[in-house]
Design an enzyme around this catalytic site. Structure first.
Site, PDB file in Angstrom:
ATOM      1  N   SER A   1     -14.513 -14.147  52.050  1.00 32.11           N
ATOM      2  CA  SER A   1     -14.003 -13.329  50.945  1.00 32.11           C
ATOM      3  C   SER A   1     -14.689 -13.577  49.611  1.00 32.11           C
ATOM      4  CB  SER A   1     -12.495 -13.537  50.792  1.00 32.11           C
ATOM      5  OG  SER A   1     -12.208 -14.904  50.582  1.00 32.11           O
TER       6      SER A   1
ATOM      7  N   GLU B   1      -2.850  -9.979  36.214  1.00 30.23           N
ATOM      8  CA  GLU B   1      -2.487 -11.386  36.366  1.00 30.23           C
ATOM      9  C   GLU B   1      -3.659 -12.056  37.084  1.00 30.23           C
ATOM     10  OE1 GLU B   1      -1.776  -9.084  38.557  1.00 30.23           O
ATOM     11  OE2 GLU B   1      -2.503 -10.057  40.380  1.00 30.23           O
TER      12      GLU B   1
ATOM     13  N   LYS C   1     -12.544  -9.109  45.396  1.00 32.54           N
ATOM     14  CA  LYS C   1     -11.612  -8.593  44.382  1.00 32.54           C
ATOM     15  C   LYS C   1     -12.170  -7.356  43.692  1.00 32.54           C
ATOM     16  CE  LYS C   1      -8.460 -11.912  44.788  1.00 32.54           C
ATOM     17  NZ  LYS C   1      -7.080 -11.647  45.205  1.00 32.54           N
TER      18      LYS C   1
END
Ligand SMILES: Cc1ncc(COP(=O)(O)O)c(C=O)c1O
Lengths: 416, 279
Positions: A401, A140, A118
């Site tokens: 990830s 969000e 991210k």
């Protein structure tokens, strides 16, 4: 799609001889600039109220300008290197490869700052927000990973951060709420609808409408109105382009036979696939069985874009439910809908049980605790290796990830 | 080609123009379909107490442009098991005086893009027309994506009402004014629907911007909470849409008679104002 094209060693070797062949396919028209309307095949677009159109247009113009500006690109690259820990390594999973009879490589986004991919997107967008003169980032978050990454980038660049998070998720992920607050962000619990990620997205869009001059909406995946799906994929494509180069050094054929990533909104997958879409590699996206917009969804419009959406036959959006909050989104990025309908990428699912098995197996055989989201990709690989869908000796690149520290207390309950 | 351009003004536009010709201001109350079992009684109450047209909100699970009140109203309707086809049938159901579709006041459906797309643009528009609906508002389909909906609404004879926001650039305002039918919906402020204490001072600028491009009626909505605010914005506009202020009362238990009284108070305030100095 043939997963076993090219010679494969009978006994899988963790590292093949470096080679030069990259097996380019002719088609370079996919995963490119989606144009002014933001269309991926028939999907994508910009389904937002008129009030947000100028903001979307301003953002697109600013991003196009920044993208073409070498000073922006070099600041981005530099920040990713000295702050976020890039490039992340590709780790040959030797013992697990042996057990599965394949040759598994892990792209280690779990080693990036804040513990997941991210950060790649957030650093890019935060630099863009600062360039646009915005004072505040809105975001969000579901599990809290994107919220933590945004809070981190806000602290780094001196921008205010407000994170919208479903009330249910604030209770499930108290540790991440605390992390965000520790990083100086304000976390706003969202109490409407199902009080989860989809409602947090709606609320962030509503708040963006009313603060559009000062605030920058830092969206967390390859979704939302144009230019987000494209821009976020571009910021995440650092995963795929690094991995492409690393594979060229590790694999005899230069590219893996199969490339696998988990898919929530689809950002780590899109960033990974972007590096291999012009090769012969088979590409597989793995969704949570309880939130599989590609498998169980139908075309629909949610949060500003047209894509595959989990919904009933009346057009009401369904909730996604899985073991991993980060994959509990009822839609999927529009580029995935397009890659799925063209057949270039296969989309499949993993169940909660398979995911738990994958987490444990990776931890014990490689000493890596994967995030529950990432473990979906591994869960598919394990099933496919066992069933023969992945031929013995196949070379498989999986994007890991994120790391599983955030899931430790949940796992304690689940594995007890 | 199956999409003839509307040649004559539709029922919504006619009703609003009639009010304007008489020197008055239009009142368009909003009711969330399915909010209570007897929701059509609220629609009739509006029709019988001074509405020039009535906006009917078909509930959507993720109403991105709505504030807390309409979110709760939609949520309540869906929790009751509301289905689009059933709601349309209730609107269209015949019987003297029973069906809101038979009150003579034109009805406008407001819903989100996904509801329309899921049923199919053409099928949805035809279903509305068959239920006696005159107009359609889809606030999350902006100009860039409007083409399929425009064709489908024209083919079904529906008036597709487009929105202009305070942030809308002049070149878009002119295109929106050109393509809109029924009226042009001017959003009062940069925000979502909701009850507000004060009307934004951007209203006049937005309304005047639209008027430069069209003679269609221009109505203001989002946040019109009191008869006094309705009067204030109607100094510039041809009238108002009132939504959250009504649905807030219904959520709190107001009866159709209570709603009738509230709608009447808006009507009385608009009718009791001398508009000759306005505009
Ligand atoms: C570690 C990790 N992987 C994957 C995802 C899913 O997001 P995306 O599909 O956009 O990569 C998340 C989302 O929170 C995450 O935290």
């Amino acid at each position: 799609m043939n997963s076993s094209s090219g010679p494969s060693p009978a006994v899988p070797a963790p590292i093949e001889q470096p080679g030069t062949s990259t097996l380019l396919t002719a088609d370079r028209s996919v995963m490119t600039d989606p144009g002014a309307l933001g269309r991926f095949g028939g999907f994508g677009g910009r389904y937002v109220p008129e009030a947000l159109i100028p903001a979307c247009e301003e953002l697109e113009a600013a991003y196009r300008e920044a993208r073409a500006d070498p000073s922006f690109q070099s600041e981005l690259t530099q920040t990713l290197q000295v702050y976020a820990g890039r490039p992340t390594p590709v780790t040959p999973a030797a013992r697990l490869s042996q057990e599965l009879g394949i040759n598994l490589l892990l792209k280690r986004e779990d080693l990036a700052h804040t513990g997941s991919h991210k950060i790649n997107n957030v650093i890019g967008q935060a630099l863009l927000a600062r360039r646009m003169g915005k004072q505040r980032l809105l975001a969000e978050t579901g599990a809290g990973q994107h919220g933590v990454a945004t809070a981190t980038a806000g602290a780094l660049l001196g921008l205010d951060v407000t994170v919208y998070m479903g009330e249910v998720d604030t209770q499930r992920q108290q540790l991440n709420v605390f992390r965000m607050e520790l990083l100086g962000a304000t976390v706003v619990p969202v109490t409407s609808g199902s009080r989860t990620l989809k409602d947090a997205c709606s609320e962030a869009l509503r708040q963006w409408v009313s603060q559009v001059d000062e605030a920058y909406y830092c969206l967390g995946s390859v979704m939302g109105p144009h230019p987000y799906p494209w821009m976020v994929r571009e910021f995440q494509s650092v995963i795929g382009s690094e991995a492409r180069g690393q594979c060229a050094g590790l694999l005899r054929r230069g590219v893996p036979d199969v490339v696998v990533a988990c898919v929530g909104g689809g950002s780590n997958a899109a960033g990974t696939f972007a590096g291999f879409v012009d090769t012969s590699a088979r590409m597989v996206g793995v969704e949570a069985a309880g939130g599989a917009a590609m498998t169980d969804g139908s075309p629909g419009i949610l949060h500003g874009f047209y894509s595959q959406v989990l919904q009933d036959d009346d057009g009401q959006v369904r909730e996604a439910h899985s073991i991993s909050a980060g994959l509990d989104y009822p839609g999927v990025g529009p580029e995935h809908a397009s890659l799925g309908s063209s057949g270039r990428v296969e989309y499949t699912t993993a169940t909660d049980e398979q995911v738990l098995e994958a987490v444990v197996l990776l931890a014990r055989s490689e000493g890596i605790l994967a995030a529950l989201e990432s473990a979906h990709a591994l869960a598919w690989i394990i099933q496919a290796a066992r069933s023969g869908d992945l031929a013995a000796g196949s070379t498989v690149l999986m994007t890991l990830s994120g790391r599983g520290d955030k899931d430790a207390s949940q796992l304690m309950g689940l594995l007890a | 080609m199956t999409s003839p351009v509307l040649s004559a003004p539709g029922a919504v536009q006619q009703s609003l123009l009639r009010r304007r010709a008489a020197g008055g201001k239009s009142l368009v109350p909003f009711v969330t379909a399915g909010i209570t079992p007897d929701w059509t009684a609220y629609v009739r109450a509006c029709a019988e107490h001074g509405a020039d047209a009535i906006e009917i909100g078909l509930p959507f699970s993720d109403p991105m442009l709505d504030g807390p009140v309409i979110q709760a109203a939609s949520g309540q309707a869906l929790a009751r098991g509301a289905r689009i086809a059933d709601l349309l049938e209730e609107i269209g159901a015949s019987g003297p005086g029973a069906a809101p579709g038979s009150t003579g006041v034109p009805l406008i459906v407001m819903t989100y893009s996904n509801i329309v797309r899921r049923h199919g643009d053409e099928a949805f528009c035809h279903a509305l027309a068959a239920a006696g609906i005159g107009g359609l508002i889809v606030p999350d389909t902006p100009l860039d994506e409007i083409e399929p909906l425009l064709a489908a609404s024209r083919a079904a004879g529906l008036e597709l009402i487009l929105l202009v926001a305070p942030s809308t650039k002049p070149h878009r305002v002119s295109r929106i004014a050109e393509l809109s039918s029924g009226f042009v919906y001017a959003v009062s402020n940069m925000g979502v629907t909701g009850v507000r204490d004060a009307v934004s001072d951007t209203v006049q600028r937005t309304v005047d911007g639209v008027r430069q491009h069209t003679s269609l009626p221009v109505l203001v909505g989002f946040g019109i909470s009191s008869p006094a605010q309705a009067v204030e914005v109607s100094r510039h506009a041809d009238g108002v849409v009132v939504a959250s202020a009504l649905m807030r009362d219904v959520l709190a238990g107001a009866s159709p008679a209570d709603l009738a009284a509230t709608v009447s108070s808006f009507r009385t305030a608009l009718d009791g104002t001398d508009w000759s100095a306005a505009r």
